[in-house]
Design a protein around this motif. Structure first.
Motif, short mmCIF file in Angstrom:
data_model
loop_
_atom_site.label_atom_id
_atom_site.label_comp_id
_atom_site.label_asym_id
_atom_site.label_seq_id
_atom_site.Cartn_x
_atom_site.Cartn_y
_atom_site.Cartn_z
N ARG A 1 -5.83 4.16 -6.24
CA ARG A 1 -6.55 2.89 -6.35
C ARG A 1 -6.75 2.38 -4.93
O ARG A 1 -5.78 2.09 -4.22
CB ARG A 1 -5.78 1.86 -7.17
CG ARG A 1 -5.63 2.17 -8.65
CD ARG A 1 -6.96 2.05 -9.39
NE ARG A 1 -6.81 2.22 -10.83
CZ ARG A 1 -6.77 3.40 -11.45
NH1 ARG A 1 -6.86 4.51 -10.73
NH2 ARG A 1 -6.66 3.46 -12.77
N LEU A 2 -8.00 2.28 -4.50
CA LEU A 2 -8.33 1.87 -3.15
C LEU A 2 -9.32 0.72 -3.19
O LEU A 2 -10.34 0.81 -3.89
CB LEU A 2 -8.93 3.04 -2.36
CG LEU A 2 -8.07 4.30 -2.24
CD1 LEU A 2 -8.88 5.43 -1.63
CD2 LEU A 2 -6.83 4.03 -1.39
N THR A 3 -9.04 -0.34 -2.46
CA THR A 3 -9.96 -1.48 -2.39
C THR A 3 -10.91 -1.29 -1.22
O THR A 3 -10.48 -1.07 -0.08
CB THR A 3 -9.19 -2.80 -2.23
OG1 THR A 3 -8.32 -2.96 -3.36
CG2 THR A 3 -10.14 -3.98 -2.18
N SER B 1 -9.99 4.53 2.65
CA SER B 1 -9.11 3.37 2.59
C SER B 1 -9.26 2.44 3.77
O SER B 1 -9.01 1.23 3.67
CB SER B 1 -7.64 3.82 2.50
OG SER B 1 -7.19 4.31 3.75
N GLN C 1 -10.29 -4.58 -13.82
CA GLN C 1 -9.14 -4.83 -12.95
C GLN C 1 -8.18 -5.83 -13.58
O GLN C 1 -6.96 -5.66 -13.49
CB GLN C 1 -9.62 -5.36 -11.60
CG GLN C 1 -10.40 -4.36 -10.78
CD GLN C 1 -10.79 -4.93 -9.42
OE1 GLN C 1 -9.94 -5.37 -8.66
NE2 GLN C 1 -12.07 -4.95 -9.13
N ASP D 1 -2.75 -1.26 -3.95
CA ASP D 1 -3.52 -0.06 -3.63
C ASP D 1 -2.58 1.10 -3.33
O ASP D 1 -1.46 0.90 -2.82
CB ASP D 1 -4.40 -0.29 -2.41
CG ASP D 1 -5.71 -0.99 -2.75
OD1 ASP D 1 -5.85 -1.45 -3.91
OD2 ASP D 1 -6.59 -1.07 -1.88
N TYR D 2 -3.03 2.30 -3.65
CA TYR D 2 -2.27 3.48 -3.29
C TYR D 2 -3.21 4.66 -3.15
O TYR D 2 -4.20 4.79 -3.87
CB TYR D 2 -1.16 3.79 -4.30
CG TYR D 2 -1.60 3.85 -5.75
CD1 TYR D 2 -1.92 5.06 -6.37
CD2 TYR D 2 -1.70 2.69 -6.50
CE1 TYR D 2 -2.32 5.11 -7.69
CE2 TYR D 2 -2.10 2.72 -7.83
CZ TYR D 2 -2.41 3.93 -8.41
OH TYR D 2 -2.81 3.97 -9.73
N LYS E 1 -12.32 -2.49 -6.24
CA LYS E 1 -11.27 -1.48 -6.37
C LYS E 1 -11.88 -0.20 -6.91
O LYS E 1 -12.62 -0.21 -7.89
CB LYS E 1 -10.14 -1.97 -7.28
CG LYS E 1 -8.86 -1.14 -7.14
CD LYS E 1 -7.71 -1.76 -7.89
CE LYS E 1 -7.10 -2.95 -7.21
NZ LYS E 1 -5.97 -2.58 -6.34
N LYS F 1 -4.51 0.96 7.13
CA LYS F 1 -3.56 0.31 6.23
C LYS F 1 -2.15 0.44 6.81
O LYS F 1 -1.85 1.40 7.53
CB LYS F 1 -3.57 0.96 4.84
CG LYS F 1 -4.87 0.82 4.07
CD LYS F 1 -4.98 -0.54 3.41
CE LYS F 1 -6.17 -0.60 2.47
NZ LYS F 1 -6.29 -1.92 1.83
N PHE G 1 0.86 -1.19 0.00
CA PHE G 1 0.00 0.00 0.00
C PHE G 1 0.89 1.23 0.00
O PHE G 1 1.67 1.45 0.93
CB PHE G 1 -0.92 0.01 1.22
CG PHE G 1 -1.75 1.27 1.35
CD1 PHE G 1 -2.83 1.49 0.51
CD2 PHE G 1 -1.43 2.24 2.29
CE1 PHE G 1 -3.58 2.65 0.62
CE2 PHE G 1 -2.17 3.41 2.40
CZ PHE G 1 -3.27 3.61 1.56
#
Length: 400
Positions: free
Chosen positions: A290-292, A71, A331, A279-280, A297, A74, A24
């Motif tokens: 990009r967040l799950t 998010s 994805q 993810d970031y 996502k 994390k 992450f």
């Protein structure tokens, strides 16, 4: 030209080991530059009045709080301060941003914290301030090692400035990388080979080597369209690329991604997060994320214009304009697009889980027969060196 004293290559060993997981990352975008380079289509802006850094810092922290809600908790595996020219920030600004990240997410000791810097904005006192704030890796935009081409590329520094910046970075930071641009107009292979070998003699552990591309909306695009700027054709570009791969591999900095080269163990953790499709969080004007969330996502994108972004954050708590939930097929395509850039290739089980299918056997067979892809056991698929030359076509074929 004098080579710099050779560095101690064990200095980067203290970095937390690469687990092979996507991780992450947190990306913070500083959008301001002293000048706009004629090839650049990044979200960068020139301001002729001093930037209100305190106001922007407060906005970064405010947007972080919103993204943290999105998010969830994390553990951060890397931080990247990009731009623009982040080395125009005051050390106090960098310190406040890194403190904010640590407030909102868990930041273990020993993670990679990278900052981009331009040689023209490098000062020893400022570099020491960034190091004290927590930055442990710097990425310098050197781009060329002759003054003629630096001027052509619109850079504000000369070779002497670049070498000074490299030496300072090596003295102050545990890890250092720098960028070079090749496939410039009229660039011969032997000229690039000499310049690349010189660059490697200055490098510590990592080089990013990009072919010059003509991007729409840039001054170079207009010149190219008018026939006033001629770049190497496909065959010449391929020769330059092949020479790049041969020399870096021979000198101990093999490619681990199509444009990135590192001594084993010194790969950019942050960029690996992108390419491994992790993810970031994207913070700042024009930043993407990009967040799950809930197993899905989410792609985020913020307002690009700095002042408009600032107003939105102060009003709404964030500058996010787009939040798109990506379907599994989307994805899978992004995983393929990013992962095939890597020497380690794509995890097939993960791709199959997202796409719900196996790669088309006929398409894969054709690519295998032509030597563009190869299997790594039964678990991974990657491009060969020949496939890297036509990467976009390989991705398009496999994604169908």
């Amino acid at each position: 030209m004098d080579t710099l004293e050779q560095p101690d290559l064990t200095r980067y060993a203290a970095l937390l080991p690469d687990t092979g997981e996507p991780g992450f990352g947190v990306y913070v975008h500083w959008p301001f530059c002293a000048a706009k380079c004629p090839y650049c289509d990044f979200n960068s802006h020139v301001r002729h009045q001093p930037v209100d850094q305190e106001r922007f810092t407060a906005a970064f922290l405010k947007e972080m709080a919103t993204v943290r809600q999105m998010s969830g908790p994390k553990t951060v595996t890397s931080v990247f301060l990009g731009g623009g020219t982040p080395s125009l920030m005051n050390p106090a600004t960098v310190s406040a941003i890194l403190d904010g990240i640590a407030k909102h997410w868990h930041v273990p000791d020993g993670i990679e914290i990278t900052m981009e810097a331009n040689p023209s904005s490098v000062e020893a006192e400022r570099f020491r301030g960034y190091r004290a704030a927590g930055v442990n890796r710097v990425s310098l935009g050197v781009q060329a090692l002759n003054d003629r081409d630096l001027k052509f590329l619109g850079r504000l520094h000369d070779v002497a400035d670049a070498l000074k910046a490299i030496k300072l970075a090596r003295d102050i930071f545990p890890r250092m990388s720098f960028d070079m641009i090749y496939a410039r107009p009229n660039q011969a292979v032997d000229e690039w080979e000499r310049e690349l070998k010189e660059a490697i003699s200055y490098a510590v552990d990592h080089l990013s080597l990009y072919q010059l591309t003509i991007e729409e909306g840039t001054p170079f695009y207009g010149l190219h369209k008018a026939g006033k700027l001629i770049v190497p054709d496909g065959d010449q570009s391929a020769l330059l690329y092949e020479a790049t791969q041969e020399i870096t591999a021979r000198e101990g900095l093999p490619a681990y991604e199509v444009s990135n080269h590192a001594r084993p163990g010194a790969e950019s953790r942050h960029n690996l997060t992108y390419w491994r499709y992790g993810d970031y969080a994207g913070i700042g004007p024009g930043a993407h994320g990009r967040l799950t969330r809930g197993g899905m996502k989410i792609a985020t994108a913020t307002e690009r214009k700095p002042e408009s972004w600032l107003d939105l954050v102060e009003r709404d708590g964030h500058g996010i304009l787009d939040q798109e939930q990506l379907g599994y097929e989307e994805q899978a395509d992004e995983l393929l697009l990013m992962g095939l850039r890597l020497k380690e290739g794509v995890d097939l089980a993960r791709w199959q889980q997202l796409s719900g299918r196996d790669p088309d056997p006929k398409r894969e067979e054709v690519l295998l027969e032509h030597g563009f892809i190869e299997r790594i056991g039964n678990s991974r698929l990657r491009c060969t060196p020949s496939g890297m030359l036509i990467l976009d076509s390989v991705v398009a074929d496999l994604a169908c």
